[in-house]
Design an enzyme around this catalytic site. Structure first.
Site, PDB file in Angstrom:
ATOM      1  N   ASP A  31      -0.722  -7.296 122.791  1.00 60.57           N
ATOM      2  CA  ASP A  31      -0.157  -6.507 123.902  1.00 60.57           C
ATOM      3  C   ASP A  31       1.127  -7.142 124.412  1.00 60.57           C
ATOM      4  OD1 ASP A  31      -3.500  -6.031 124.784  1.00 60.57           O
ATOM      5  OD2 ASP A  31      -2.107  -4.405 124.345  1.00 60.57           O
ATOM      6  N   ASP A 166      -7.919   1.935 123.725  1.00 55.45           N
ATOM      7  CA  ASP A 166      -7.712   0.598 124.266  1.00 55.45           C
ATOM      8  C   ASP A 166      -7.943   0.589 125.770  1.00 55.45           C
ATOM      9  OD1 ASP A 166      -4.787  -1.627 124.286  1.00 55.45           O
ATOM     10  OD2 ASP A 166      -6.690  -1.710 125.333  1.00 55.45           O
TER      11      ASP A 166
HETATM   12  C1  DX5 Z   1      -3.942  -2.858 128.856  1.00 55.65           C
HETATM   13  C2  DX5 Z   1      -4.355  -3.780 127.741  1.00 55.65           C
HETATM   14  C3  DX5 Z   1      -5.862  -3.959 127.754  1.00 55.65           C
HETATM   15  C4  DX5 Z   1      -6.340  -4.908 126.709  1.00 55.65           C
HETATM   16  C5  DX5 Z   1      -7.828  -4.785 126.483  1.00 55.65           C
HETATM   17  O1  DX5 Z   1      -2.594  -2.544 128.706  1.00 55.65           O
HETATM   18  O2  DX5 Z   1      -3.942  -3.237 126.497  1.00 55.65           O
HETATM   19  O3  DX5 Z   1      -6.440  -2.696 127.546  1.00 55.65           O
HETATM   20  O4  DX5 Z   1      -5.702  -4.671 125.513  1.00 55.65           O
HETATM   21  O5  DX5 Z   1      -8.449  -4.850 127.705  1.00 55.65           O
HETATM   22  P1  DX5 Z   1     -10.046  -5.029 127.875  1.00 55.65           P
HETATM   23  O6  DX5 Z   1     -10.222  -6.422 128.354  1.00 55.65           O
HETATM   24  O7  DX5 Z   1     -10.421  -3.977 128.846  1.00 55.65           O
HETATM   25  O8  DX5 Z   1     -10.671  -4.814 126.513  1.00 55.65           O
END
Ligand code: DX5
Length: 205
Positions: A31, A166
């Site tokens: 990310d 995601d």
């Molecule tokens: C938000 C991020 C999150 C991360 C995953 O922009 O992209 O979604 O990747 O988050 P969690 O901890 O909710 O799996």
């Protein structure tokens, strides 16, 4: 269902061992946030280069940045899939074509508030569409189940297109994703904060 652990939730003091823990994943989700498109700054291409040295898993790089065109080249030696947001400030076709010219797999990401129809006209040249199930910018948020309608519509209209989701995907919400026909689930907290990340990956699958 394939699993893409998001490094955002990893222990950044021990990234090398963290990557070892998720070597059975299908993709590593990275990310990249610029603090402008989203209200958070994560890490940049140099960190991704170090991670590439300690992982053999394909890299799914997600650009949560306003001007992806400016930064695509910095991921040419590390990314396998590159996704960017349709809501960014660059022209969608131009970004997709640039990703393809780099020999990478192009993907477009949709914020929760963006209608899925907005991506239809690009799907013929995409490897994947990423449906956000949280507002982009932070891990550990709650899963937005209504976003699965977008997954169902995409799978119905474009059967060969991969769909990824995601945000807030864990042992409880993964079955909802699978039932909607999701191909790839991004999971940060559910994997990296688990006692046994490898087991967590298998369980989510
Ligand atoms: C938000 C991020 C999150 C991360 C995953 O922009 O992209 O979604 O990747 O988050 P969690 O901890 O909710 O799996």
């Amino acid at each position: 269902m394939k699993i893409a652990p998001s490094v955002l939730a990893a222990d950044f003091i021990n990234l090398k061992s963290e990557m070892e823990k998720v070597k059975t994943a299908d993709f590593i989700h990275l990310d990249i946030m610029d603090g402008h498109f989203v209200p958070n700054i994560s890490y940049g291409p140099d960190v991704v280069k170090f991670l590439k040295k300690v992982s053999d898993v394909p890299f799914d790089v997600r650009l949560m940045i306003s001007h992806p065109l400016k930064y695509l080249d910095t991921f040419k030696d590390t990314a396998d899939v590159i996704s960017f947001h349709i809501e960014c400030e660059d022209d969608t076709d131009e970004v997709i074509d640039k990703i393809i010219s780099m020999g990478k797999k192009p993907a477009v990401a949709l914020k929760p508030g963006t209608p899925v129809e907005e991506v239809y006209k690009y799907c013929h040249k995409l490897y994947m569409v990423l449906v956000m199930t949280v507002e982009p910018g932070f891990g550990g948020q709650s899963f937005m189940a209504e976003q699965m309608e977008k997954v169902k519509k995409l799978k119905e209209k474009f059967p060969s297109l991969l769909v990824e989701a995601d945000g807030g995907i864990n042992a409880k919400t993964a079955p909802v994703c699978k039932a909607a026909g999701l191909d790839i689930a991004v999971a940060g907290t559910a994997v990296f904060r688990a006692e046994d990340p490898a087991a967590a990956i298998e369980n989510l699958r």
